[in-house]
Scaffold this active site. Structure first.
Site, mmCIF file in Angstrom:
data_model
loop_
_atom_site.group_PDB
_atom_site.id
_atom_site.type_symbol
_atom_site.label_atom_id
_atom_site.label_comp_id
_atom_site.label_asym_id
_atom_site.label_seq_id
_atom_site.Cartn_x
_atom_site.Cartn_y
_atom_site.Cartn_z
ATOM 1 N N ASP A 184 -6.032 -3.559 -2.992
ATOM 2 C CA ASP A 184 -6.057 -2.097 -3.126
ATOM 3 C C ASP A 184 -4.696 -1.557 -3.539
ATOM 4 O O ASP A 184 -4.592 -0.620 -4.336
ATOM 5 C CB ASP A 184 -6.550 -1.428 -1.839
ATOM 6 C CG ASP A 184 -5.626 -1.631 -0.648
ATOM 7 O OD1 ASP A 184 -4.958 -2.681 -0.578
ATOM 8 O OD2 ASP A 184 -5.583 -0.739 0.220
ATOM 9 N N GLU B 148 0.824 -1.202 0.000
ATOM 10 C CA GLU B 148 0.000 0.000 0.000
ATOM 11 C C GLU B 148 0.864 1.260 0.000
ATOM 12 O O GLU B 148 0.632 2.190 -0.783
ATOM 13 C CB GLU B 148 -0.907 0.006 1.224
ATOM 14 C CG GLU B 148 -1.709 1.292 1.396
ATOM 15 C CD GLU B 148 -2.214 1.449 2.819
ATOM 16 O OE1 GLU B 148 -3.407 1.207 3.030
ATOM 17 O OE2 GLU B 148 -1.416 1.800 3.711
#
Length: 433
Positions: A173, A108
């Protein structure tokens, strides 16, 4: 699984900073100089006697309405904070460090670095961050064979003191944000190799992190084994849903129906928000694949169905779809799902950092990251309220390029993305022609 330890709910650190009048000459950033994740397990608020507030969790100061309104240009803050972030959080070799979680790195964090670098027109930092990720986060089997082009979600020091990948699962993500950054970088700097890597990531994301249910395809937060606990249940994270990214993916990858993920994203966002009595998105929700109904996760699950540090990102992701692609569904969702927060703000000029599915605040402290993410949405639908947020909650927490404190990695990224002017993205980067 070790995914359970990735319940990224961490405390918002605030410091009492007096509001000063700041006058900044207006300028345009334009296209020139611009679980799961960082979140460590939630520390418990320190015990204190009634009426006292810990230095870490103390409340924001009440706004002084007698002061002259602050003149604010987000683009100047964006440029300054990116420069400071590079100096403090990104090593010279491109590794992004989370100082609040044993100096670990995450997929991330690397993806946020790439996304911010391409928007800031910083090809050097982009290349370094990508290179470190490719050299250290690739997923390989026990025999060393490369499994795919997705990235392990966590890299750091293991129990033996050795540095390396310490959880080989991926978080979708991060790979979505990385692929988005690669597409934008390909267009901005005419680097076809970035598009090639993006396409290999998209192939693996589609095959390993989406699942078709009742004729509709959904994005999973990671591997099927981690987020399909039974044949009739999917665990979903609404803050991973990135409609603007899926639109970009559809422009470059005709082999997969990425626009179908746009449709399912808005279905998940709209229907799963009804799990909350006040219509807020949750960090985690469960989808019953037999009935099509959304439910909170079981009480004994380490992943919680509440509005908290994950769910904040819903506002940013949907706001970018609204701003970049003028999406009616995005404007509609933002107008509906933010109603409870708008009501709380009007009544008390503050928002608790966590709200359970019954609509009850479960903490008294606030979060700069929430205010920044919400700001990105409210400036599109309630600009006067957005102005209040930035004046009363964001500028007072900003000092010399940093929000909150020098180690708040997650806050730096969400604040930057939330305050990014909509004009910071050149329209040509969003258009396939």
């Amino acid at each position: 699984m070790s995914y359970n330890s990735r319940q990224h709910l961490f405390m918002a650190r605030t410091k009492s900073v007096s509001i000063v009048t700041v006058t900044i000459m207006l300028s345009q950033l334009g296209c020139a100089p611009h679980q799961l994740s960082r979140r460590s397990p939630t520390p418990k608020p320190p015990q204190s006697s009634p009426g006292k507030t810990s230095s870490v969790y103390r409340e924001y100061p009440q706004p002084d309405t007698s002061k002259t309104p602050i003149a604010i240009d987000e683009s100047i803050i964006i440029a300054e904070s990116w420069s400071v972030y590079k100096e403090k959080f990104i090593q010279q070799d491109g590794r992004v460090i989370d100082f609040e979680a044993s100096d670990r790195s995450t997929s991330e964090g690397q993806a946020y670095g790439m996304l911010r670098a391409v928007i800031a027109d910083d090809p050097t930092t982009f290349a370094l961050t990508l290179e470190w990720s490719q050299n250290n986060l690739k997923r390989s089997g026990t025999n060393g064979t490369l499994e795919d082009q997705l990235w392990v979600w966590k890299w750091g020091r293991d129990q033996s003191g050795n540095w390396g990948a310490i959880d080989r699962n991926f978080a979708s993500d991060a790979d979505i944000d990385a692929a988005t950054a690669l597409i934008l970088a390909y267009r901005r700097w005419n680097r076809p190799e970035y598009l090639d890597l993006a396409l290999t990531k998209l192939e693996d994301l589609w095959n390993l992190s989406t699942k078709e249910v009742r004729g509709k395809r959904y994005l999973l937060p990671g591997p099927v084994a981690a987020f399909v606990p039974s044949p009739s249940t999917l665990y979903l994270n609404p803050s991973y849903l990135s409609p603007f990214s899926f639109r970009l993916f559809a422009q470059v990858d005709s082999n997969h129906d990425w626009l179908s993920l746009v449709d399912s994203s808005y279905q998940v966002l709209k229907e799963s928000s009804q799990v909350s009595a006040v219509g807020l998105p949750s960090d985690w929700v469960a989808l019953d694949t037999e009935t099509g109904q959304f439910q909170p996760l079981p009480p004994d699950s380490p992943l919680k169905s509440s509005y908290s540090f994950d769910a904040y990102r819903v506002w940013w992701r949907v706001a970018w779809d609204a701003a970049w692609f003028n999406t009616p569904e995005a404007f509609s969702y933002l107008g509906t799902a933010t109603q409870h927060l708008q009501s709380l703000w009007r009544s008390s000029s503050r928002l608790p950092a966590r709200i359970d599915i019954q609509g009850k605040a479960t903490v008294t402290y606030e979060a700069t990251s929430q205010y920044a993410m919400l700001y990105s949405a409210l400036r599109l639908i309630e600009p006067a309220m957005a102005r209040e947020l930035i004046e009363q909650k964001l500028i007072p927490q900003y000092q010399e390029g940093i929000w909150d404190d020098q180690s708040a990695y997650y806050t730096q990224n969400l604040a930057w993305l939330g305050l990014l002017p909509t004009t910071a993205i050149d329209g040509n980067l969003l258009n396939p022609s």
